[in-house]
Design a protein around this motif. Sequence first.
Motif, PDB file in Angstrom:
ATOM      1  N   UNK A   3       4.636 -10.878   7.405  1.00 32.40           N
ATOM      2  CA  UNK A   3       3.187 -11.030   7.567  1.00 32.40           C
ATOM      3  C   UNK A   3       2.514  -9.661   7.557  1.00 32.40           C
ATOM      4  N   UNK A   4       3.138  -8.699   8.230  1.00 34.16           N
ATOM      5  CA  UNK A   4       2.576  -7.351   8.277  1.00 34.16           C
ATOM      6  C   UNK A   4       2.476  -6.725   6.876  1.00 34.16           C
ATOM      7  N   UNK A   5       3.460  -6.980   6.043  1.00 30.49           N
ATOM      8  CA  UNK A   5       3.413  -6.449   4.676  1.00 30.49           C
ATOM      9  C   UNK A   5       2.302  -7.129   3.880  1.00 30.49           C
ATOM     10  N   UNK A   6       2.103  -8.429   4.105  1.00 35.56           N
ATOM     11  CA  UNK A   6       1.006  -9.128   3.421  1.00 35.56           C
ATOM     12  C   UNK A   6      -0.340  -8.540   3.833  1.00 35.56           C
ATOM     13  N   UNK A   7      -0.491  -8.250   5.125  1.00 38.98           N
ATOM     14  CA  UNK A   7      -1.739  -7.643   5.610  1.00 38.98           C
ATOM     15  C   UNK A   7      -1.913  -6.253   4.999  1.00 38.98           C
ATOM     16  N   UNK A   8      -0.834  -5.467   4.987  1.00 36.13           N
ATOM     17  CA  UNK A   8      -0.903  -4.117   4.389  1.00 36.13           C
ATOM     18  C   UNK A   8      -1.264  -4.205   2.914  1.00 36.13           C
ATOM     19  N   UNK A   9      -0.714  -5.183   2.219  1.00 31.13           N
ATOM     20  CA  UNK A   9      -1.038  -5.359   0.799  1.00 31.13           C
ATOM     21  C   UNK A   9      -2.501  -5.757   0.610  1.00 31.13           C
ATOM     22  N   UNK A  10      -3.022  -6.559   1.526  1.00 29.74           N
ATOM     23  CA  UNK A  10      -4.434  -6.942   1.469  1.00 29.74           C
ATOM     24  C   UNK A  10      -5.328  -5.719   1.569  1.00 29.74           C
ATOM     25  N   UNK A  11      -4.931  -4.770   2.409  1.00 27.26           N
ATOM     26  CA  UNK A  11      -5.690  -3.531   2.578  1.00 27.26           C
ATOM     27  C   UNK A  11      -5.288  -2.467   1.549  1.00 27.26           C
ATOM     28  N   UNK A  12      -4.430  -2.842   0.584  1.00 30.01           N
ATOM     29  CA  UNK A  12      -3.974  -1.917  -0.467  1.00 30.01           C
ATOM     30  C   UNK A  12      -3.387  -0.639   0.131  1.00 30.01           C
ATOM     31  N   UNK A  13      -2.479  -0.824   1.086  1.00 28.90           N
ATOM     32  CA  UNK A  13      -1.826   0.311   1.746  1.00 28.90           C
ATOM     33  C   UNK A  13      -0.642   0.758   0.887  1.00 28.90           C
ATOM     34  N   UNK A  14      -0.889   1.737   0.041  1.00 32.62           N
ATOM     35  CA  UNK A  14       0.177   2.302  -0.773  1.00 32.62           C
ATOM     36  C   UNK A  14       0.787   3.507  -0.045  1.00 32.62           C
ATOM     37  N   UNK A  15       1.725   4.174  -0.695  1.00 32.25           N
ATOM     38  CA  UNK A  15       2.429   5.308  -0.084  1.00 32.25           C
ATOM     39  C   UNK A  15       1.450   6.401   0.365  1.00 32.25           C
ATOM     40  N   UNK A  16       0.496   6.729  -0.489  1.00 32.49           N
ATOM     41  CA  UNK A  16      -0.486   7.767  -0.177  1.00 32.49           C
ATOM     42  C   UNK A  16      -1.349   7.369   1.034  1.00 32.49           C
ATOM     43  N   UNK A  17      -1.766   6.121   1.072  1.00 31.77           N
ATOM     44  CA  UNK A  17      -2.607   5.652   2.184  1.00 31.77           C
ATOM     45  C   UNK A  17      -1.826   5.673   3.486  1.00 31.77           C
ATOM     46  N   UNK A  18      -0.576   5.230   3.451  1.00 31.65           N
ATOM     47  CA  UNK A  18       0.248   5.270   4.663  1.00 31.65           C
ATOM     48  C   UNK A  18       0.430   6.709   5.141  1.00 31.65           C
ATOM     49  N   UNK A  19       0.641   7.627   4.201  1.00 37.07           N
ATOM     50  CA  UNK A  19       0.820   9.037   4.570  1.00 37.07           C
ATOM     51  C   UNK A  19      -0.434   9.573   5.243  1.00 37.07           C
ATOM     52  N   UNK A  20      -1.597   9.271   4.700  1.00 36.52           N
ATOM     53  CA  UNK A  20      -2.855   9.714   5.296  1.00 36.52           C
ATOM     54  C   UNK A  20      -3.083   9.052   6.658  1.00 36.52           C
ATOM     55  N   UNK A  21      -2.695   7.778   6.760  1.00 41.60           N
ATOM     56  CA  UNK A  21      -2.876   7.059   8.022  1.00 41.60           C
ATOM     57  C   UNK A  21      -1.972   7.620   9.120  1.00 41.60           C
ATOM     58  N   UNK A  22      -0.896   8.302   8.733  1.00 45.38           N
ATOM     59  CA  UNK A  22      -0.015   8.933   9.725  1.00 45.38           C
ATOM     60  C   UNK A  22      -0.647  10.178  10.336  1.00 45.38           C
ATOM     61  N   UNK A  23      -1.790  10.587   9.815  1.00 47.72           N
ATOM     62  CA  UNK A  23      -2.536  11.689  10.420  1.00 47.72           C
ATOM     63  C   UNK A  23      -3.043  11.217  11.789  1.00 47.72           C
ATOM     64  N   UNK A  24      -2.769  11.956  12.867  1.00 49.79           N
ATOM     65  CA  UNK A  24      -3.234  11.518  14.189  1.00 49.79           C
ATOM     66  C   UNK A  24      -4.737  11.243  14.262  1.00 49.79           C
ATOM     67  N   UNK A  25      -5.537  11.962  13.473  1.00 44.51           N
ATOM     68  CA  UNK A  25      -6.976  11.690  13.465  1.00 44.51           C
ATOM     69  C   UNK A  25      -7.253  10.279  12.947  1.00 44.51           C
ATOM     70  N   UNK A  26      -6.556   9.877  11.920  1.00 49.05           N
ATOM     71  CA  UNK A  26      -6.718   8.514  11.399  1.00 49.05           C
ATOM     72  C   UNK A  26      -6.276   7.497  12.446  1.00 49.05           C
ATOM     73  N   UNK A  27      -5.143   7.771  13.049  1.00 52.24           N
ATOM     74  CA  UNK A  27      -4.611   6.856  14.057  1.00 52.24           C
ATOM     75  C   UNK A  27      -5.603   6.653  15.204  1.00 52.24           C
ATOM     76  N   UNK A  28      -6.067   7.736  15.793  1.00 56.20           N
ATOM     77  CA  UNK A  28      -6.917   7.613  16.980  1.00 56.20           C
ATOM     78  C   UNK A  28      -8.312   7.090  16.648  1.00 56.20           C
TER      79      UNK A  28
END
Length: 168
Positions: A3-28
């Motif tokens: 289910x989590x992968x389906x949600x990530x796919x809905x938000x078009x979370x590709x490798x680049x987006x995941x990498x940017x989201x790992x930025x603590x500023x994005x997280x918080x």
Amino acid sequence: MTLERKIANTFHMDEETWTRHANPWSFWTRFTVLPILILAVWSRTWLGWWSLAPIAIALLWTWINPRIFAKPQSTNHWASKGVLGERVWLNRDTVPVPSHHQQIPNVLNLVSTVGMAFVIWGLVALDNCFALLGCALVYLSKLWFIDRMVWLYEDMRHTHPQYQSWLY
């Protein structure tokens, strides 16, 4: 597919987006999404149909947040490892996770879902107590979930070459 992968796919979370989201500023700053959305929906009481504009802005913020921050200089942070753990968790149908990590994340997601039901009820009924209670349940369960994801990542990072490459 999880289910989590389906949600990530809905938000078009590709490798680049995941990498940017790992930025603590994005997280918080991601934690601003729910209050902004609550305020936007609540604004219908004083803006009427014009409340669709802040609702659209809140939804845009939900989508754009993981994309606007730069790739972090390091992922050796609690917040970054939480995001990396989320990636491990959504990949559990391909690379199984240890049994001690299989139940609690699902329970915490259930608590978060119940919290969202309280938020929605609070917004429908314009009851700030229900909305705040729901918001508290969502945030407490999400923070606990992220802490579990850090633990999951720490347990799994040496089991798969891709997982090792995420930590720098």
